[in-house]
Design an enzyme around this catalytic site. Structure first.
Site, PDB file in Angstrom:
ATOM      1  N   ASP A 229     -14.832 109.548  -9.946  1.00 14.20           N
ATOM      2  CA  ASP A 229     -15.964 109.280  -9.339  1.00 14.20           C
ATOM      3  C   ASP A 229     -15.963 108.064  -8.327  1.00 14.20           C
ATOM      4  OD1 ASP A 229     -18.864 108.804  -8.694  1.00 14.20           O
ATOM      5  OD2 ASP A 229     -19.333 110.030 -10.350  1.00 14.20           O
TER       6      ASP A 229
ATOM      7  N   CYS B 224     -23.118 112.493  -5.991  1.00 16.31           N
ATOM      8  CA  CYS B 224     -22.279 113.224  -7.181  1.00 16.31           C
ATOM      9  C   CYS B 224     -22.452 114.666  -7.327  1.00 16.31           C
ATOM     10  CB  CYS B 224     -22.657 112.346  -8.463  1.00 16.31           C
ATOM     11  SG  CYS B 224     -22.121 110.517  -8.486  1.00 16.31           S
TER      12      CYS B 224
ATOM     13  N   LYS C 163     -16.655 114.329 -17.058  1.00 17.84           N
ATOM     14  CA  LYS C 163     -17.649 114.282 -16.316  1.00 17.84           C
ATOM     15  C   LYS C 163     -17.424 115.546 -15.447  1.00 17.84           C
ATOM     16  CE  LYS C 163     -20.641 111.918 -12.975  1.00 17.84           C
ATOM     17  NZ  LYS C 163     -20.902 110.526 -12.263  1.00 17.84           N
TER      18      LYS C 163
ATOM     19  N   HIS D 266     -28.361 101.078  12.918  1.00 16.63           N
ATOM     20  CA  HIS D 266     -29.120 102.383  13.064  1.00 16.63           C
ATOM     21  C   HIS D 266     -30.225 102.429  12.029  1.00 16.63           C
ATOM     22  CE1 HIS D 266     -29.391 106.582  12.746  1.00 16.63           C
ATOM     23  NE2 HIS D 266     -28.892 106.825  14.060  1.00 16.63           N
TER      24      HIS D 266
ATOM     25  N   ASP E 113     -15.133 112.875  -6.003  1.00 13.68           N
ATOM     26  CA  ASP E 113     -16.241 113.580  -5.225  1.00 13.68           C
ATOM     27  C   ASP E 113     -16.668 112.802  -4.326  1.00 13.68           C
ATOM     28  OD1 ASP E 113     -17.247 111.044  -6.741  1.00 13.68           O
ATOM     29  OD2 ASP E 113     -18.854 112.277  -7.757  1.00 13.68           O
ATOM     30  N   HIS E 114     -16.524 111.623  -4.246  1.00  9.79           N
ATOM     31  CA  HIS E 114     -16.825 111.024  -2.921  1.00  9.79           C
ATOM     32  C   HIS E 114     -16.214 109.617  -2.887  1.00  9.79           C
ATOM     33  CE1 HIS E 114     -19.666 108.512  -5.521  1.00  9.79           C
ATOM     34  NE2 HIS E 114     -20.132 109.932  -5.558  1.00  9.79           N
TER      35      HIS E 114
END
Length: 531
Positions: free
Chosen positions: A44, A84, A132, A255, A317-318
């Site tokens: 994760d 997630c 997980k 931004h 996941d990222h």
């Protein structure tokens, strides 16, 4: 960096052992040969750029280096949604976020959704999952879902504790994230006590929480996770001299969506260079601990003589911004958040191969089925990675034709006050928001500007129009954004009604309580105006 203890020596032993085999591409197994076992280790929040140069100079990751030396690393692998549950929903379904409507950490797949593991088990694989998962609906905190539902409300509230570091233990303590180590132990024992005796192929999934930041109880009730925690043992694996201090725009030049994200993540205050360097160092140390758990799985397969019969896939996941663009966490299309690690090794996989093609997590589903010699459904968003791994002709693996030259990522959750869509193709990263006109788009040339500091959307209007046309051919994103807004409002109204008279107390004491309690009426009125 200093040499570590038993875990790092194990990784070194693995490297030396495999080096004797040379760096030759191994031929893929013929169709009449037994099917390979498959192990997927998914962590994760790991920044994929740490798996190749120059990011790999910052921290010692021997298990990842082992996989690179004896397998393949993807240089441009992306999450399909940088948070997630939606990201994992894409990985387990093989379909884009807008197709499964996995909008936030509360809204993922239905519990009975047919995953690639279900199909592999149906077709003769022995299947086991540890750790997980987080791809089905109904999980995560109330704060997390309410923050996502109310992102269109006209208020700005800090939803996290200020990011910080914490040193724990001593120089010999390597089991810091004990729950992850216990999960890894279970997987190792399963390999050594059960998988070794199987006559059928197996599929093993190990899900790790690291290197996700730890909870921050100092922030009070309903706290988030903004603490980067490690021990001296892992911190010694970090090369402080190689840590890059990210450049930040001034708050006034950010931004507007970035400013909202930075503010809600409690990152708009002052940070010294030492604070930023430490946050990044501690994060890298947490990645080193994650790498050691991967090493335990590789060692278990070696010890049971299953390594040569098993395809190992490592991903996340990222990513984690670790103070790039004045943010931590994910929920962003910047590289630190959206770029994930993806490494594959095993029978037939080319060794020491670096693949520049853009790929994403939806590709896991068809890849698993391809490895298992199961027909791949035609309704998937992803494409099998097998042709890239084995240098097969693309048409051999996919009757849909060649994989596209782009990847799509989208985000609809908390800490961002708009739906976001990212198209990555060639040297370009195109990011657009909401309906495509109400918020300024971003365009980055990742070859000239890898740190994504200069938005060149105004400079290259023809490129913007071309990329936007491709994006709209994939997803009607203004319509999707509108659907998410309707969903958010409907969900919030239902939740509010379920609380009755307790509503005011409950909403005041979510993760944003430190700001909310300063002016309850103001924020309640803002919600009523939105409704």
């Amino acid at each position: 960096m200093r040499d570590g203890g038993p875990l790092q020596r194990t990784g070194l032993a693995l490297l030396l052992m495999a080096a004797a085999a040379g760096a030759r591409p191994r031929p893929a197994a013929p169709a009449d040969q037994p099917r390979c076992n498959v192990v997927l280790v998914a962590c994760d929040s790991m920044d994929g750029r740490l798996t190749f140069f120059p990011g790999n100079q910052t921290v010692d990751l021997p298990s990842i280096n082992f996989m690179k030396r004896h397998g393949t690393v993807f240089l441009n692998a992306y999450t399909n949604s940088p948070i997630c549950c939606p990201s994992r929903a894409a990985m387990w379904s093989g379909r884009f976020t807008h197709l499964t409507e996995s909008w936030n950490n509360f809204k993922g797949l239905d519990p009975d959704y047919v995953t690639w593991m279900d199909l592999m088990e149906k077709h003769g694989y022995r299947a086991q999952k540890f750790g997980k998962l987080d791809f089905t609906s109904g999980h995560h905190s109330v704060s997390n879902r309410v923050e996502a539902w109310t992102r269109d409300v006209n208020f700005l509230l800090r939803q996290e504790g200020r990011p910080m570091v914490k040193l724990t233990g001593h120089r010999k303590q390597f089991r810091v994230k004990e729950t992850d180590w216990q999960t890894t132990d279970k997987a190792v024992n399963w390999i050594k006590e059960e998988a070794v005796n199987f006559t059928q192929p197996f599929i093993l999934y190990l899900g790790l929480n690291l290197p996700h930041p730890y909870p921050s109880p100092y922030a009070g009730e309903n706290f988030g996770s903004s603490t980067f925690l490690t021990s001296p043992y892992w911190l010694e694996k970090v090369n402080y001299e190689a840590i890059k201090i990210p450049k930040w725009s001034s708050l006034s030049e950010m931004h507007p969506v970035d400013y909202y994200s930075s503010y809600t993540k409690n990152c708009t205050g002052e940070f010294t260079k030492e604070e930023v360097r430490n946050i990044r160092a501690f994060y890298y140390a947490m990645c080193a601990e994650t790498d050691a758990m991967l090493g335990e799985i590789i060692s278990a397969l070696r010890d049971t003589r299953l390594l040569g019969k098993t395809i190992i896939i490592f991903t996340a996941d990222h990513g984690e911004l670790a103070m790039e663009h004045r943010q931590f966490y994910k929920m962003s299309m910047y590289e630190g958040s959206s770029h994930v690690p993806l490494l594959v090794m095993g029978p037939g996989v080319r060794e020491q191969q670096q693949i520049p093609d853009v790929v994403s997590l939806v590709d896991i589903y068809p890849t698993m089925l391809d490895i298992a010699r199961i027909n791949v459904p035609q309704n998937l968003s992803g494409f099998s990675l097998v042709p890239l791994l084995y240098e097969k002709a693309e048409s051999e693996a996919s009757p849909r034709g060649p994989r596209p030259s782009w990847v799509l990522s989208e985000f609809h959750g908390c800490n961002v006050n708009s739906s976001v869509y990212m198209l990555r193709t060639g040297k370009w990263k195109y990011i657009t928001y909401s309906d495509g006109s109400s918020v300024l788009p971003q365009l980055f040339d990742l070859t000239a500007d890898p740190d994504e500091l200069t938005n060149v959307a105004v400079k290259f209007p023809v490129t913007v129009r071309s990329l936007d046309k491709i994006l709209r051919s994939i997803v009607n994103y203004p319509k999707v954004s509108s659907s998410v807004q309707e969903y958010n409002k409907k969900q919030f109204i239902s939740w509010k009604q379920s609380l009755g008279r307790n509503y005011s107390t409950v909403i005041a004491n979510l993760r944003w309580h430190q700001d909310w309690l300063k002016d309850r009426k103001k924020y309640e009125n803002a919600i009523e105006k939105w409704l």
